[in-house]
Scaffold this motif. Structure first.
Motif, mmCIF file in Angstrom:
data_model
loop_
_atom_site.group_PDB
_atom_site.id
_atom_site.type_symbol
_atom_site.label_atom_id
_atom_site.label_comp_id
_atom_site.label_asym_id
_atom_site.label_seq_id
_atom_site.Cartn_x
_atom_site.Cartn_y
_atom_site.Cartn_z
ATOM 1 N N MET A 313 0.948 -1.154 -0.162
ATOM 2 C CA MET A 313 0.005 0.032 -0.033
ATOM 3 C C MET A 313 0.965 1.257 -0.132
ATOM 4 N N ARG A 321 -4.289 3.511 -4.826
ATOM 5 C CA ARG A 321 -4.523 2.871 -3.517
ATOM 6 C C ARG A 321 -6.120 2.637 -3.285
ATOM 7 N N SER A 325 -8.302 -0.551 -3.256
ATOM 8 C CA SER A 325 -9.353 -0.641 -1.942
ATOM 9 C C SER A 325 -10.689 -1.158 -2.424
ATOM 10 N N LEU A 342 -2.654 3.865 6.948
ATOM 11 C CA LEU A 342 -3.269 3.219 5.708
ATOM 12 C C LEU A 342 -4.316 2.481 5.826
#
Ligand SMILES: Nc1ncnc2c1ncn2[C@@H]1O[C@H](COP(=O)(O)OP(=O)(O)OP(=O)(O)O)[C@@H](O)[C@H]1O
Ligand SMILES: [Mg+2]
Length: 360
Positions: A313, A321, A325, A342
């Motif tokens: 990440m 990212r 996700s 994160l």
């Protein structure tokens, strides 16, 4: 498929620990060298039968102990499994699934599938052909045990052929009838491997192309680059090809043609990625290839694999990212990071704070 519970005893820096996972996001965090990757390694062991990083199984046993013991409970859409593994100081592994011994480690792949992403995956794009072959081989082997069998057979014969070529070169002999025996065996196994690699690459090319497009709007193309360039990829075709080149291989004293020299060509926006893509583009391409592998597993097995994201990440920019996700929101994933900032995700996210081989 998803994993429910992992028990570790004398594994790496874990004395005795138990982790119960969320079917969605599992965030494993803590400082460097405290044991985050060890958790992913343990899960990976159950899928692949060997560690993604240890050279010998003995490294997996906690210092000062003589046996490691791991248990993993997992499920797929049809049933529950409990897998038990003992690694002894001799380096031997004994594995049971639902209390029945697993005779061959390669059989494990029939049960649990995982896809691991780590920073080293950049090598898929940037590194030597070895990394791309390893990607292809491990991806196809996970789904087709017969591929793994052909691959092992191929390498066994290749070794024999290479020692013969070396001996012929040293003695100055013009040939040896055994050479054609080895070439026949290599052609037989090689044609199966080439066919599977070509088909796999087509799959990966279309899926990874779509994924890269979604992430960055870039055009990713992946092509299979076989070492043997002949129109007829049958056993006979390959044998003709190899036979015609026996002289040259004897001169050089080693095997020059075959799947051991295959590669993938990777292009981003029409340019060869290894040479021209930026680090970020290369990372995206590697990520797209791994996601494509996960989709491929789902296509063939009807089960989405467990994703193991080791420390990646922090290497991705915000938009990548967010893409990732979003993509993994409804999947089970184990994410390691040193950075709690994160952590994102809803109530289904489970957090594991790792300190010195303990979940605290
Ligand atoms: N066989 C073993 N016995 C005991 N400890 C071990 C063994 N093998 C590795 N370790 C310890 O495990 C730790 C490394 O674990 P791991 O690779 O999981 O760390 P990590 O939390 O992922 O770290 P990083 O954030 O740097 O990636 C080190 O402290 C190492 O000394
Ligand atoms: Mg780590």
């Amino acid at each position: 498929m998803y994993i429910k519970r992992l028990k570790l005893k004398a594994f790496r820096n874990y004395a005795e620990e138990e982790l119960e996972f969320s079917p969605l996001t599992n965030f494993i965090y803590g400082n460097n060298a405290h044991g985050k990757t060890n958790i992913l390694e343990a899960v990976y062991l159950f899928a692949q039968g060997r560690s993604h990083r240890a050279k010998s199984d003995r490294e997996l046993i906690k210092f000062g102990e003589d046996q490691a013991r791991l248990t993993l409970e997992f499920s797929d859409s049809s049933r529950d499994y409990i897998a038990d593994m003992r690694i002894s100081a001799s380096g031997r592994k004994a594995i049971n699934i639902n209390h029945v011994p697993v005779a061959k480690l390669s059989k494990l792949m029939n049960y649990l599938n995982v896809v691991m992403f780590s920073p080293e995956d950049l090598e898929l794009v940037k590194g030597s052909p070895y990394f791309r072959r390893r990607f292809i081989d491990s991806a196809i082997s996970q789904l087709y045990p017969s591929y793994l069998a052909s691959l092992m057979e191929y390498h066994k014969v290749l070794e024999q052929k290479n020692s013969l070529l070396k001996a012929l070169r040293a003695s100055g002999a013009a040939g040896d009838p055994t050479l054609s025996v080895w070439n026949e065996a290599l052609a037989a196994a090689g044609s199966k491997l080439m066919e599977a690699r070509a088909e796999f690459t087509e799959h990966i090319n279309s899926a990874a192309g779509r994924i890269q497009e979604e992430i960055s709007g870039e055009k990713l193309i992946i092509k299979y680059l076989p070492s043997i360039k002949c129109a007829d990829i049958t056993s006979e075709g390959l044998l003709d090809y190899l036979s015609a080149r026996e002289r040259r291989e004897i001169e050089l004293g080693s095997s020059q043609y075959g799947v051991q020299r295959d590669d993938l060509e990777i292009y981003v926006n029409g340019k060869e990625a290894k040479l021209f893509a930026s680090q970020g583009q290369q990372r995206t391409a590697a990520l797209a290839m791994k996601m494509a592998q996960a989709e491929y597993i789902e296509d063939i097995k009807g089960e989405w694999p467990v994703l193991l994201l080791d420390d990646i990440m922090s290497e991705l920019d915000l938009s990548r990212r967010m893409y990732l996700s979003e993509r993994i929101r409804d999947k089970q994933v184990l994410i390691t990071s040193t950075d709690t900032d994160l952590v994102e995700g809803g109530t289904d996210t489970r957090l594991f704070h790792i300190e010195n081989g303990r979940v605290i």
